[in-house]
Motif scaffolding. Sequence first.
Motif, short mmCIF file in Angstrom:
data_model
loop_
_atom_site.label_atom_id
_atom_site.label_comp_id
_atom_site.label_asym_id
_atom_site.label_seq_id
_atom_site.Cartn_x
_atom_site.Cartn_y
_atom_site.Cartn_z
N TYR A 73 6.21 11.84 2.78
CA TYR A 73 6.68 10.91 1.75
C TYR A 73 7.76 9.97 2.30
O TYR A 73 7.76 8.77 2.05
N TYR A 74 8.68 10.55 3.08
CA TYR A 74 9.82 9.75 3.55
C TYR A 74 9.41 8.74 4.63
O TYR A 74 10.04 7.69 4.79
N GLN A 75 8.31 9.08 5.30
CA GLN A 75 7.74 8.14 6.28
C GLN A 75 7.21 6.90 5.53
O GLN A 75 7.48 5.76 5.91
N ILE A 76 6.52 7.19 4.43
CA ILE A 76 5.94 6.09 3.64
C ILE A 76 7.04 5.28 2.97
O ILE A 76 7.00 4.06 2.92
N LEU A 77 8.06 5.99 2.50
CA LEU A 77 9.17 5.30 1.83
C LEU A 77 9.90 4.38 2.82
O LEU A 77 10.28 3.26 2.50
N LEU A 130 0.85 -1.20 0.00
CA LEU A 130 0.00 0.00 0.00
C LEU A 130 0.89 1.26 0.00
O LEU A 130 0.64 2.21 -0.74
N CYS A 131 1.94 1.22 0.80
CA CYS A 131 2.87 2.36 0.83
C CYS A 131 3.51 2.54 -0.55
O CYS A 131 3.72 3.67 -1.01
N GLY A 132 3.82 1.44 -1.22
CA GLY A 132 4.42 1.50 -2.56
C GLY A 132 3.49 2.21 -3.53
O GLY A 132 3.90 3.05 -4.33
N LEU A 133 2.20 1.89 -3.43
CA LEU A 133 1.22 2.51 -4.34
C LEU A 133 1.20 4.02 -4.12
O LEU A 133 1.23 4.81 -5.07
N LEU A 134 1.17 4.43 -2.84
CA LEU A 134 1.13 5.87 -2.54
C LEU A 134 2.36 6.56 -3.13
O LEU A 134 2.28 7.64 -3.71
N GLN A 135 3.52 5.89 -3.02
CA GLN A 135 4.76 6.49 -3.48
C GLN A 135 4.76 6.84 -4.95
O GLN A 135 5.16 7.92 -5.34
N VAL A 136 4.32 5.87 -5.80
CA VAL A 136 4.39 6.15 -7.24
C VAL A 136 3.49 7.33 -7.61
O VAL A 136 3.80 8.11 -8.51
N PHE A 137 2.38 7.50 -6.88
CA PHE A 137 1.50 8.63 -7.18
C PHE A 137 2.10 9.95 -6.71
O PHE A 137 1.93 10.98 -7.35
N ILE A 138 2.81 9.89 -5.59
CA ILE A 138 3.42 11.14 -5.11
C ILE A 138 4.53 11.57 -6.07
O ILE A 138 4.62 12.73 -6.46
N ARG A 139 5.34 10.60 -6.52
CA ARG A 139 6.44 10.93 -7.43
C ARG A 139 5.92 11.50 -8.73
O ARG A 139 6.60 12.21 -9.45
N ASN A 140 4.67 11.15 -9.05
CA ASN A 140 4.06 11.60 -10.30
C ASN A 140 3.30 12.91 -10.10
O ASN A 140 2.61 13.37 -10.99
N PRO A 186 16.53 11.33 -9.72
CA PRO A 186 17.15 10.82 -8.48
C PRO A 186 16.26 9.80 -7.77
O PRO A 186 15.06 9.76 -7.99
N ARG A 187 16.87 9.00 -6.93
CA ARG A 187 16.11 8.10 -6.06
C ARG A 187 15.97 8.76 -4.69
O ARG A 187 16.56 9.80 -4.44
N ARG A 188 15.20 8.14 -3.81
CA ARG A 188 15.02 8.60 -2.43
C ARG A 188 14.58 10.07 -2.36
O ARG A 188 14.99 10.80 -1.48
N THR A 189 13.76 10.51 -3.34
CA THR A 189 13.28 11.90 -3.27
C THR A 189 11.80 11.96 -3.61
O THR A 189 11.34 11.25 -4.50
N ALA A 190 11.11 12.85 -2.93
CA ALA A 190 9.70 13.07 -3.24
C ALA A 190 9.61 13.90 -4.52
O ALA A 190 10.63 14.26 -5.10
N TYR A 191 8.41 14.19 -4.95
CA TYR A 191 8.24 14.96 -6.18
C TYR A 191 8.86 16.35 -6.04
O TYR A 191 8.71 17.02 -5.02
N SER A 192 9.57 16.76 -7.11
CA SER A 192 10.02 18.15 -7.17
C SER A 192 10.05 18.53 -8.64
O SER A 192 10.42 17.72 -9.50
N GLY A 193 9.64 19.74 -8.98
CA GLY A 193 9.67 20.18 -10.37
C GLY A 193 11.04 20.72 -10.77
O GLY A 193 11.30 20.98 -11.93
N THR A 240 8.61 6.01 -20.81
CA THR A 240 9.79 6.38 -20.05
C THR A 240 9.53 7.41 -18.97
O THR A 240 10.43 8.12 -18.56
N ASN A 241 8.33 7.52 -18.52
CA ASN A 241 8.12 8.62 -17.58
C ASN A 241 7.49 8.17 -16.27
O ASN A 241 7.20 6.98 -16.07
N HIS A 242 7.27 9.14 -15.41
CA HIS A 242 6.72 8.84 -14.10
C HIS A 242 5.30 8.28 -14.19
O HIS A 242 4.86 7.58 -13.29
#
Length: 550
Positions: free
Chosen positions: A47-51, A26-36, A432-439, A455-457
């Motif tokens: 984000y880092y709590q979930i990661l 479940l945490c994995g699912l949340l992560q891919v949406f946050i990164r996107n 990068p890895r280990r990072t939340a979404y940033s523009g 090839t994208n998020h």
Amino acid sequence: MIAAQDRKLALWNIGVAYIAFLIGTLCGLLQVFIRNDALQLPSWLDYYQILTAHGVLLALIYTAFFIFAFFITGMSKSIGSFGPKVRLFSWIGFAVTTAGTVLATIMIVSGEASVLYTFYAPLKASGWYYVALALYVVGTWITSFALVGHYIVWKKKNKGQLSPLFAFMTITTIALWIIAGLGVVATVLFQYIPWAFGMVDTINVELSRSLFWYFGHPLVYFWLLPAYMAWYVVVPKLLGAKVFSDSLARLSFVLFILFSIPVGFHHQLTEPGISNFWKFLQVCLTFMVIIPSLMTAFSMFATFEIAGRKKGGKGLFGWFTKLPWKDVRFTSIFIAMAFFIPGGAGGIINASFQLNEVVHNTLWIVGHFHITVGTPVAMTFMGLTFWMIPYLTGRKFTKSMQKLGFIQVITWAIGMLLMSTSQHILGLLGAPRRTAYSGYNNHPSALEWFDGILTNHVTMAIGGSILFLSAMILIYIVVMSMFISPKAVREEDFVEFPMAESDKENTPKWLENWWIWIGIAFVLIIIAYAIPLSGMIHHAPPGSEGFRTW
Ligand code: HAS
């Protein structure tokens, strides 16, 4: 069927494993949406709590509990039921590991430990988080020693004999785990706990990371070897064949004891403070640890060909069509193996000094570990789950569960293919890895990560969603086979533990001489680590105080 009390022990381990799996995915699912950038978390969740929860619950907790369930079941099956002492210690080990798990989860959920599963200093969690980690490792050690005790009893009763292959492989994996655990226990007890509880002000960062990776790399083989056990011991039985070569199988396992530990610096190739010589030495040893995996690949192809030809497969590849594709227990493991071809190749790229500069700390690495631990290992465990729980509960694995099993492994494979391919490509594009979404202020490089078809998020998020769906199907199968599916009554409804025969007549006895292998392992560890670690202690730069960035 193994003794009822051993079954209970194994089932409790599987139960905890799948609770962790449920929350972790479940945490994995949340992560891919946050990164996107498709999901904003409420202010009390980070984000880092979930990661951290995702990494800890899947990589450390799901794997360890499942692995011990497999060991307990297989040891009881191959060398006989546990005696009362072994059983008692296995329960104590289970209780201590579970206590560590619960405490770690509480710390992560309460926002006291968003330090990711590698818990790199100078990020500083609550001291209780490190206590939880220590409990987790010590708990697994107690269960490990219980299993070693069971093995010693068998050896005493069967003097001069080689143990059955399953038992041999269990003990090899445990030896690796105990030697590897020394590193993490040392850093947690002597560095993190005093620092986090305020007994000392600073921590030696380089030393803590090096001790972590002394443990962290063999950790990946602690996940892989039980999967290899299934490949060597279970797969041939499903094919109606014997183990291709008992000596080859044993040799490949002992090579892991030798070469899986003195290689941790390949995770630190970009770090200052370790000289190139020691990095180079450990990279060379990393290339040695590839050999037992290549031996395993060879052995698997040989097993497939022998079994396929025995069933009438003709020509160069005719045997391939004769494999039992309709048996989900086999197909799942075959897909797992197929994923390990690019997964292993990616590992070789990572270990190559110059290429590591390109991929280190990018999403490439995340792609790498999803097609190593996330599929070859996890999908092998899924393939084992399909028969192991019914075997332990005495319930049926019905035709509809088999069909669902196929849907589950196919969706997992599709989801993982989409997610890990885009992660690899995004990594090469510098994401990068280990990072939340940033523009990244709309920097052109960062904009690229949201372009393209495969090839994208977004692709990553689609893959992640399919994986979550697949995980839920698996949880359904687990619940069915634990509690709901009808009890087997007729002989043919009982699910067996598929354990293949392994001819030991030509296997040299020295392969089971632990003094040789553990002795050489320590020599290699001393060569690879003694000088650089003592340098880190004697010429330590000023330590770092702790940081809480969340
Ligand atoms: Fe790795 C990073 C190097 C294997 C897991 N790795 C990671 C991380 C994880 C991980 C979790 O050198 C990230 C850690 C973090 O958080 O920072 N890895 C390797 C190498 C191997 C390797 C050389 N890794 C694994 C396995 C893992 C795993 C296994 C989990 C279970 N890895 C690295 C390096 C890094 C790294 C660097 C650090 C990167 C960085 O910069 O941070 C080797 O063991 C791989 C050897 C494997 C093979 C494949 C053999 C193929 C077989 C399949 C046969 C198939 C058959 C089916 C029979 C050579 C056995 C036939 C099917 C048909 C379709 C024909």
